[in-house]
Design an enzyme around this catalytic site. Sequence first.
Site, PDB file in Angstrom:
ATOM      1  N   ARG A  95       0.786  -1.231  -0.081  1.00 24.65           N
ATOM      2  CA  ARG A  95      -0.058   0.074   0.060  1.00 24.65           C
ATOM      3  C   ARG A  95       0.998   1.230   0.106  1.00 24.65           C
ATOM      4  NH1 ARG A  95      -2.821   3.110   4.738  1.00 24.65           N
ATOM      5  NH2 ARG A  95      -3.789   4.662   3.439  1.00 24.65           N
ATOM      6  N   HIS A 140      -2.880  11.040   0.655  1.00 26.51           N
ATOM      7  CA  HIS A 140      -2.478  10.858   1.962  1.00 26.51           C
ATOM      8  C   HIS A 140      -1.715  12.052   2.462  1.00 26.51           C
ATOM      9  CE1 HIS A 140      -0.947   7.455   4.860  1.00 26.51           C
ATOM     10  NE2 HIS A 140      -0.494   8.691   5.425  1.00 26.51           N
ATOM     11  N   GLU A 186      -7.428   8.777   6.183  1.00 24.95           N
ATOM     12  CA  GLU A 186      -7.534   9.437   7.527  1.00 24.95           C
ATOM     13  C   GLU A 186      -8.112  11.067   7.469  1.00 24.95           C
ATOM     14  OE1 GLU A 186      -4.260   8.907  10.272  1.00 24.95           O
ATOM     15  OE2 GLU A 186      -4.229   6.701  10.254  1.00 24.95           O
ATOM     16  N   ASN A 317      -7.014   2.209  10.105  1.00 20.84           N
ATOM     17  CA  ASN A 317      -5.878   2.277  10.471  1.00 20.84           C
ATOM     18  C   ASN A 317      -6.113   2.323  12.186  1.00 20.84           C
ATOM     19  OD1 ASN A 317      -5.007   2.732   8.044  1.00 20.84           O
ATOM     20  ND2 ASN A 317      -4.629   4.835   8.157  1.00 20.84           N
ATOM     21  N   TYR A 319      -4.117   1.895  16.048  1.00 24.86           N
ATOM     22  CA  TYR A 319      -2.701   1.560  16.575  1.00 24.86           C
ATOM     23  C   TYR A 319      -2.866   1.221  18.137  1.00 24.86           C
ATOM     24  CZ  TYR A 319      -0.449   3.405  12.484  1.00 24.86           C
ATOM     25  OH  TYR A 319       0.043   3.434  11.201  1.00 24.86           O
ATOM     26  N   GLU A 390      -3.530   0.032   8.285  1.00 27.00           N
ATOM     27  CA  GLU A 390      -2.287   0.242   9.125  1.00 27.00           C
ATOM     28  C   GLU A 390      -2.513   0.047  10.430  1.00 27.00           C
ATOM     29  OE1 GLU A 390      -1.348   4.471   9.346  1.00 27.00           O
ATOM     30  OE2 GLU A 390      -1.687   4.684   6.985  1.00 27.00           O
TER      31      GLU A 390
END
Length: 492
Positions: A95, A140, A186, A317, A319, A390
Amino acid sequence: MAKKPTRHVKEWTIPDKEVTRTDFPSDFVFGVATSAYQVEGASKEGNRGASIWDAFSHTEGKILDGSNADVAVDQYHRYKEDIELISMLGFDAYRFSISWSRIFPDGLGTKVNDEGIKYYNNVIDALLEKGIQPWVTLYHWDLPLHLDESMGGWLNKQIVKYFTIYAETCFVNFGDRVRNWITINEPLQTAVNGYCLGIFAPGRTENASTETYLAAHHQLLAHASAVSIYRTKYKEKQGGQIGLVLDCEWAEALSDKTEDISAAERRLDFQIGWFLNPIYCTDYPEVMHERLGDRLPKFSQEEKDLLRNSTDFVGLNHYTSRYISHSTENPEGHEFYEAQEIERIAEWEGGETIGEKAGSFWLYVVPWGIRKTLNYISHKYNNPPIYVTENGMDDEEDHSAELHEMLDDKLRVAYFKDYLAAVVQAIKDGADVRGYFVWSLLDNFEWCQGYTKRFGVVYVDYKNGLSRHLKSSAYWFLKFFKSGKGKGEKEE
């Protein structure tokens, strides 16, 4: 500092058995990810135009270590070397994002930059030669600077037209080989960090109470417009899919109190509901309307129709996670959080934390959070296809450490083991998760943190010619993919 949470998550703990490739469906996609501004460099080569991040990173005081990504990790010249690494490690997909200002240096779409088209054609062809599927992100964060300076960037509705022209140009030039498209990465981060907190390009804070939501609104419309063009003119012929990538940290209520449970639900609506509700439920979440009133832009009926089901998959995404409590004190000190009336908690009295701390101040290792997030999306939005686009963690740059110390990234190995095990659990729970992308392939320019944080499974030696070195986490993935080889298959 908050008291220790009264809610427990024992039922969400990770099993002791180590996850293997065979725990996932055979057609599950495993990839690595990067973005153009963070890795490409060559900022003035190939007729590339300036982006808002070029201007922002060259503004004194904006980047923690005073750096920029003019060279970054030089993937523009080293893409073949990096693709060789992806292939050697065994990933199915890469990606990466296209720099809008490499395709249209001024962003306007009047004249295509042939050098930019040639570069991305070369990258795509090199990936396919190695059997790696390109996953292309169209935006992005690196908006062409001219669009920001001449018309206000994401604050001007005209940007929807320019983004659509750019997207279609990419479909025309690359869509015969690219089967997986992401419109925008995002949009929340662009809206909040770029137009509220001012810590990301374009660095605006002056009119945060309205600009935050306007920037998000126009990104949603740009996404839907590009999807409409793709589906109408290219999808049938090219046979691809197109989606939107959203970021979400899991919000776990601090206690069983109704006000804390409501606060956690609000937090999720202000993260992921902000963008998925208009797509799946025709409008912004009701709680956003209640709390923002006229500050929240309105969709016309035509725009609602354009947005409806305008994604083939949800890119997530993810985390980290936080405990959430109700708070009217706005401990974050910003309008976006004031409207939510929440406190995000990672540490409580006595110093205990929600999980082990990574390099970045915001990142704690909380594997059960990804399972909860995947299940939440699945249950709330009628089980859409989901790709984890992600997932990863960072180490602090340590100039005094020896190379072998930086390569032995034990915490990152543990992070991937446990987060992947949690993804397996989410699939067993019924979530339609179809792929997982590691962030990141390489250590790189980490936005306003500069080169002070390292997210890569491949170490980049900034002092010695940007040489690449595999970390323990890269070797762990190499072993992980071999664990999925059948007895009759050859291991190299």
